[in-house]
Design a protein around this motif. Sequence first.
Motif, PDB file in Angstrom:
ATOM      1  N   ARG A   1       0.835  -1.207   0.000  1.00  0.00           N
ATOM      2  CA  ARG A   1       0.000   0.000   0.000  1.00  0.00           C
ATOM      3  C   ARG A   1       0.867   1.253   0.000  1.00  0.00           C
ATOM      4  O   ARG A   1       0.541   2.244  -0.669  1.00  0.00           O
ATOM      5  CB  ARG A   1      -0.950  -0.017   1.195  1.00  0.00           C
ATOM      6  CG  ARG A   1      -2.143  -0.959   1.010  1.00  0.00           C
ATOM      7  CD  ARG A   1      -3.022  -0.996   2.236  1.00  0.00           C
ATOM      8  NE  ARG A   1      -2.445  -1.825   3.285  1.00  0.00           N
ATOM      9  CZ  ARG A   1      -2.962  -1.932   4.510  1.00  0.00           C
ATOM     10  NH1 ARG A   1      -4.043  -1.236   4.842  1.00  0.00           N
ATOM     11  NH2 ARG A   1      -2.387  -2.715   5.399  1.00  0.00           N
TER      12      ARG A   1
ATOM     13  N   GLN B   1      -7.877   1.734   5.294  1.00  0.00           N
ATOM     14  CA  GLN B   1      -6.993   0.800   4.607  1.00  0.00           C
ATOM     15  C   GLN B   1      -5.907   1.517   3.817  1.00  0.00           C
ATOM     16  O   GLN B   1      -4.820   0.989   3.608  1.00  0.00           O
ATOM     17  CB  GLN B   1      -7.804  -0.107   3.670  1.00  0.00           C
ATOM     18  CG  GLN B   1      -8.588  -1.192   4.372  1.00  0.00           C
ATOM     19  CD  GLN B   1      -7.679  -2.194   5.070  1.00  0.00           C
ATOM     20  OE1 GLN B   1      -6.712  -2.688   4.479  1.00  0.00           O
ATOM     21  NE2 GLN B   1      -7.981  -2.520   6.309  1.00  0.00           N
ATOM     22  N   VAL B   2      -6.199   2.711   3.363  1.00  0.00           N
ATOM     23  CA  VAL B   2      -5.215   3.485   2.603  1.00  0.00           C
ATOM     24  C   VAL B   2      -4.298   4.269   3.538  1.00  0.00           C
ATOM     25  O   VAL B   2      -3.074   4.295   3.362  1.00  0.00           O
ATOM     26  CB  VAL B   2      -5.922   4.448   1.633  1.00  0.00           C
ATOM     27  CG1 VAL B   2      -4.898   5.308   0.890  1.00  0.00           C
ATOM     28  CG2 VAL B   2      -6.782   3.677   0.648  1.00  0.00           C
TER      29      VAL B   2
END
Length: 368
Positions: free
Chosen positions: A152, A194-195
């Motif tokens: 990520r 999540q980011v």
Amino acid sequence: MTARSSERLYALDGMRLLCALAVAGYHFGDSWRLDGVHRPIHHLPDAAPVLIYGFLGVESFFLISGFVILMSGWGRTLRGFAASRAARLYPAFWACVLITTAVSALLPIEGGLPFGGPPDSTDVLVNLTMLAEPLNTPMVDTVYWTLWCELRFYLIVAFLVAAGLTDRRVKGFATGWLLAAIVLPYFPGAALTQVVMPDFAPYFIAGMTMFLLRRNPRDLWSWVLLAACWLLSQERVHTRALSLDPGFRVPAWPAHVIITVVFLLLLVIALGATDRLRLGWLATAGALTYPFYLLHQRAGYSLIRTVATATGADAAFVIAGTVLVLLGVAWAVHRVVERPLAPVLRRFLSRPPKEHVAAPPRPNMSRI
């Protein structure tokens, strides 16, 4: 401003191996039950309370990644950056997934473990993509969760590379990212979590900021941003330390001291104090880090319990021997798999797509 040196920073190689060994110490000494029954303190009464702080190796890895990945993306095209990262990650990862699968099948163990039984063939195939966690597939080794964090972060840097890396743009993005990391924990379940990765964002951002300081040590905003990252890391580390449950009390203050020392050490390296350090064995240490980290937990647990059960040897002796064996296997993965395959994969992914050549027009038969 330009970075003073884009050459290999040997001190970082040594620092990375220390982080990997710290994580291994935590896993072997505190996060499982060596005999399947007793807590770690039973086998390592003196070492376990020290090894517990090896969990900070993960935070340290993310801090180093923030620095190294931004440095590797600076001046590169998006294709070049993606190719370099894929070539760095995948060949060794593929080998380590298969080795870990084989060891867990040949030396199966049960009880007192942070994972279930041996992975099946479908699990292995999904794991080879490095996307087991987002695809809700059991991981061959639970240490792979950190790779999803790294991926990520790579996507974030890829976005910046595509936009065009500049000091001002990185500072602006990093500031917004840090603010989001502070705010999002107050909104559980938010889609952006999540980011943003609030638990680990301050480490990635701090590493990025240290690279900016390497380029321009006099930039005041970078220093302010770094200080803010350090302050937020203190809160995150405190929470992590208190969440541990190894069967004995874990004071939080050593964790605060350790992460502060790691910040300072990376800052010293970033500002160029170790640029003249060029020791070949440090480069070797850096090369061993990634495959050792990927191999150490599940395969290490199998080796330690199997040998300890068969021989009745002292736990500390068996753990130390296992670390040496895994370092040897990591060296083999680097020499036999990573060194020959990584350049091939990088060249293949860096190759621009072939331009489509239009076929010449067919003659008009009606005019002949």
